[in-house]
Design a protein around this motif. Structure first.
Motif, PDB file in Angstrom:
ATOM      1  N   UNK A 160       6.813  63.467   9.437  1.00 11.25           N
ATOM      2  CA  UNK A 160       6.380  62.666   8.303  1.00 11.25           C
ATOM      3  C   UNK A 160       6.386  61.198   8.675  1.00 11.25           C
ATOM      4  N   UNK A 161       5.521  60.456   8.028  1.00 16.29           N
ATOM      5  CA  UNK A 161       5.488  59.007   8.132  1.00 16.29           C
ATOM      6  C   UNK A 161       5.434  58.486   6.704  1.00 16.29           C
ATOM      7  N   UNK A 162       6.500  57.810   6.277  1.00 15.67           N
ATOM      8  CA  UNK A 162       6.643  57.443   4.878  1.00 15.67           C
ATOM      9  C   UNK A 162       6.933  55.957   4.740  1.00 15.67           C
ATOM     10  N   UNK A 163       6.582  55.421   3.585  1.00 10.31           N
ATOM     11  CA  UNK A 163       6.766  53.994   3.343  1.00 10.31           C
ATOM     12  C   UNK A 163       7.684  53.698   2.178  1.00 10.31           C
ATOM     13  N   UNK A 164       8.227  52.495   2.203  1.00 10.39           N
ATOM     14  CA  UNK A 164       9.005  51.947   1.097  1.00 10.39           C
ATOM     15  C   UNK A 164       8.387  50.600   0.734  1.00 10.39           C
ATOM     16  N   UNK A 165       8.068  50.411  -0.529  1.00 10.63           N
ATOM     17  CA  UNK A 165       7.511  49.162  -1.014  1.00 10.63           C
ATOM     18  C   UNK A 165       8.505  48.527  -1.980  1.00 10.63           C
ATOM     19  N   UNK A 277      -4.421  57.832   7.121  1.00  8.07           N
ATOM     20  CA  UNK A 277      -4.163  57.492   8.531  1.00  8.07           C
ATOM     21  C   UNK A 277      -2.716  57.732   8.897  1.00  8.07           C
ATOM     22  N   UNK A 278      -1.789  57.454   7.998  1.00  8.84           N
ATOM     23  CA  UNK A 278      -0.382  57.671   8.310  1.00  8.84           C
ATOM     24  C   UNK A 278      -0.120  59.117   8.720  1.00  8.84           C
ATOM     25  N   UNK A 279      -0.862  60.057   8.148  1.00 10.74           N
ATOM     26  CA  UNK A 279      -0.676  61.456   8.544  1.00 10.74           C
ATOM     27  C   UNK A 279      -1.172  61.684   9.967  1.00 10.74           C
ATOM     28  N   UNK A 280      -2.219  60.974  10.359  1.00 13.02           N
ATOM     29  CA  UNK A 280      -2.703  61.071  11.741  1.00 13.02           C
ATOM     30  C   UNK A 280      -1.638  60.629  12.730  1.00 13.02           C
ATOM     31  N   UNK A 383       3.030  65.594   0.389  1.00 10.18           N
ATOM     32  CA  UNK A 383       4.387  65.093   0.174  1.00 10.18           C
ATOM     33  C   UNK A 383       4.361  63.596  -0.143  1.00 10.18           C
ATOM     34  N   UNK A 384       3.566  62.850   0.625  1.00  7.40           N
ATOM     35  CA  UNK A 384       3.560  61.398   0.485  1.00  7.40           C
ATOM     36  C   UNK A 384       2.697  60.890  -0.655  1.00  7.40           C
ATOM     37  N   UNK A 385       1.592  61.588  -0.938  1.00 10.72           N
ATOM     38  CA  UNK A 385       0.627  61.074  -1.913  1.00 10.72           C
ATOM     39  C   UNK A 385       0.448  61.967  -3.135  1.00 10.72           C
TER      40      UNK A 385
END
Length: 408
Positions: A160-165, A277-280, A383-385
Motif C-alpha cells: 500500500x501507498x497511503x497519505x496523511x493530509x 498513480x500511487x497504486x502503480x 482501500x485508499x479511495x
C-alpha cells in the motif's frame, strides 16, 4: 468562488548558496539538535550533505543522521527515524533532498510524539495531533512537499501507498537553492516537472466552476513550467530556468492554485490521478511518481472531459492557445459539440506530447504494466479511495480499470 481557508506558514529562504545558511537559520529560531534525513546518495555525491553538516556545526547545532531513504519512502525507514529522534531528543527534523526525504521526515515528525505505530495515521486508525518541527533543504523540485500539508508513505508488506493530509505536515522552514538542481539527471528533472504540473491540474479540474484569479495563477504556472523545462534540458545550469521550476514546484502544492476551487469540507481538488498513480508505484516501487502521472493524467482526462468540457476549454485556451472552431466565423461545416470535442482532444494531446518530449513515458506498458497487473492495483485503490472517488467526475473501480487499460 467557494469559501476557502489558505494557510502557508513556511518561511522560504531562496537563492544562490542558501544551503550554507541552514545552521544560522535554525539557530536563530532556537533549535539545538537535528535529525538529518536523506536518500540514497545524490546529496552525498554532490557535497550537499557535507555543506549542511558544516552549516549546522558552525551554528552549534548537534545532529544525527538517517540515510538511505528510497524513492517512494517505506514505513520501515520512518520507524527507524522515529527511534533515532526519540533516542537523541531532536527538536527539528531536517530532510535534505526531494519529496521522498521530505515525506519520510514528516512522517517521522508525526510519529516521534505518538505512542502508537505511525502507520495508524496512514490507515486512518488515528489522527495526528502534534509533531516535531520540520525544516527542509530542497534539492529536487517536484513534490512541493517543502510547503504542502501532505505526506505519502509506502508499506511494502501491505503493498500500500497511503497519505496523511494535515497542516501539521507543513514545514516551518524551506531552504531553496536552485544551484543544487544543476546536477539532476534529465529523467528526474522531467518527472519533477510532470509532478508539479499535475499538482496544479488536480486543483484546476476539481469539478467546481471557474475562479478567474485562481485559474490565471494556475495556468500561468503551467505555462511557466513548460517554458522553463526545455531550457534546463538543453542547459542544466540555466539558473533562472532552474529557479523558476523550483518556485513553481512550491507554489503548485502549497494550496494557492486551489483557492476557491475546493468543495467545502473536502480537499481542494480531484486527486483521482494521484490516487491511481500511487497504486502503480506501490505495486512497483521502481516507478517514478512523475512518470506514472505522465501516463495516468492524459488517460483520466480522456475519460472524464465530457463531464465539464468548459474547464478543458479554459485550460486549452490559456495554456496552449487552443479554441474550438467557430462554424460561422470560420466558415466550417461542423457541429458545435464536435468542435468542442476536437479542441479538448487537441489540448490533451498537446499536454501528453509535452510530457513525452521531456522523456516521460506515453504508456503504462513502458513502465512494465499489463492487463493482469492492472487488476492487482484495484484492491489498494479501494482501500485508499473507496468504491467511488473523485470530484470532477465520481469514478468507480470499473472506471479506474478502464482508465488503466486505456493507458497500456
Amino acid at each position: 468562488m467557494n469559501d476557502f481557508s489558505f494557510y502557508s506558514p513556511t518561511r522560504f529562504v531562496f537563492g544562490r548558496k542558501a544551503t550554507d545558511s541552514v545552521g544560522a537559520e535554525l539557530a536563530a529560531s532556537g533549535y539545538t539538535r537535528a535529525l538529518i534525513v536523506y536518500g540514497q546518495g545524490s546529496v552525498v555525491r554532490t557535497g550537499t550533505l557535507d555543506r549542511v553538516k558544516k552549516s549546522l556545526e558552525d551554528a552549534g547545532i548537534g545532529y544525527v543522521e538517517l540515510g538511505g531513504v528510497r524513492p517512494n519512502p517505506e514505513i520501515a525507514s520512518v520507524r527507524a527515524g522515529i527511534e533515532l529522534a526519540r533516542e537523541n531528543a531532536v527538536d527539528i527534523v531536517l530532510p535534505v533532498g526531494g519529496g521522498s526525504a521530505m515525506d519520510a521526515a514528516k512522517a517521522i515528525a508525526l510519529g516521534a510524539v505518538y505512542e502508537g505505530d505511525v502507520w495508524d495515521f496512514f490507515r486512518k486508525r488515528a489522527v495526528p495531533t502534534s509533531r516535531i518541527d520540520v525544516a527542509c533543504v530542497v534539492s529536487l523540485p517536484a513534490s512541493g512537499s517543502e510547503a504542502s500539508n501532505s505526506c505519502v508513505i509506502s508499506n511494502d508488506e501491505e503493498q500500500l501507498k497511503c497519505g496523511v493530509t494535515t497542516d501539521l505536515n507543513r514545514p516551518v522552514l524551506a531552504i531553496m537553492d536552485p544551484e543544487l538542481t544543476f546536477t539532476l539527471p534529465p529523467y528526474q528533472t522531467a518527472a519533477g516537472v510532470t509532478d508539479m504540473i499535475a499538482h496544479i491540474m488536480e486543483r484546476f479540474f476539481s469539478g467546481e466552476p471557474a475562479v478567474p484569479v485562481t485559474d490565471n495563477i494556475a495556468c500561468g504556472m503551467v505555462r511557466a513550467a513548460m517554458e522553463a523545462a526545455p531550457r534546463v534540458m538543453e542547459d542544466p545550469e540555466d539558473y533562472d530556468a532552474r529557479a523558476d521550476l523550483m518556485w513553481i514546484g512550491t507554489l503548485a502544492h502549497n494550496g494557492l492554485a486551489g483557492c476557491g476551487l475546493g468543495i467545502p469540507g473536502k480537499r481542494d481538488g480531484d486527486w483521482s490521478c494521484h490516487g491511481m498513480e500511487h497504486e502503480l508505484s506501490a505495486f512497483d516501487t521502481t516507478i517514478t511518481h512523475g512518470a506514472g502521472l505522465a501516463v495516468i493524467f492524459p488517460a483520466w482526462m480522456r475519460h472524464v472531459w465530457p463531464e465539464h468540457p468548459e474547464r478543458f476549454l479554459e485550460f486549452g485556451k490559456q495554456v496552449f492557445g487552443i479554441e474550438p472552431v467557430d462554424p460561422e466565423a470560420d466558415g466550417v461545416d461542423i457541429e458545435p459539440e464536435l468542435a468542442i470535442g476536437y479542441a479538448v482532444e487537441a489540448t490533451i494531446d498537446e499536454l501528453q506530447e509535452f510530457f513525452v518530449s521531456l522523456g516521460m513515458p506515453r504508456t503504462l506498458t513502458e513502465l512494465g504494466m499489463d492487463e493482469d497487473k492492472v487488476e492487482k492495483l484495484l484492491p489498494g485503490l479501494e482501500i485508499n479511495r473507496g468504491k467511488a472517488f473523485g470530484t470532477f467526475k465520481q469514478l468507480t473501480l470499473d472506471d479506474a480499470r478502464e482508465i488503466y487499460l486505456s493507458a497500456l
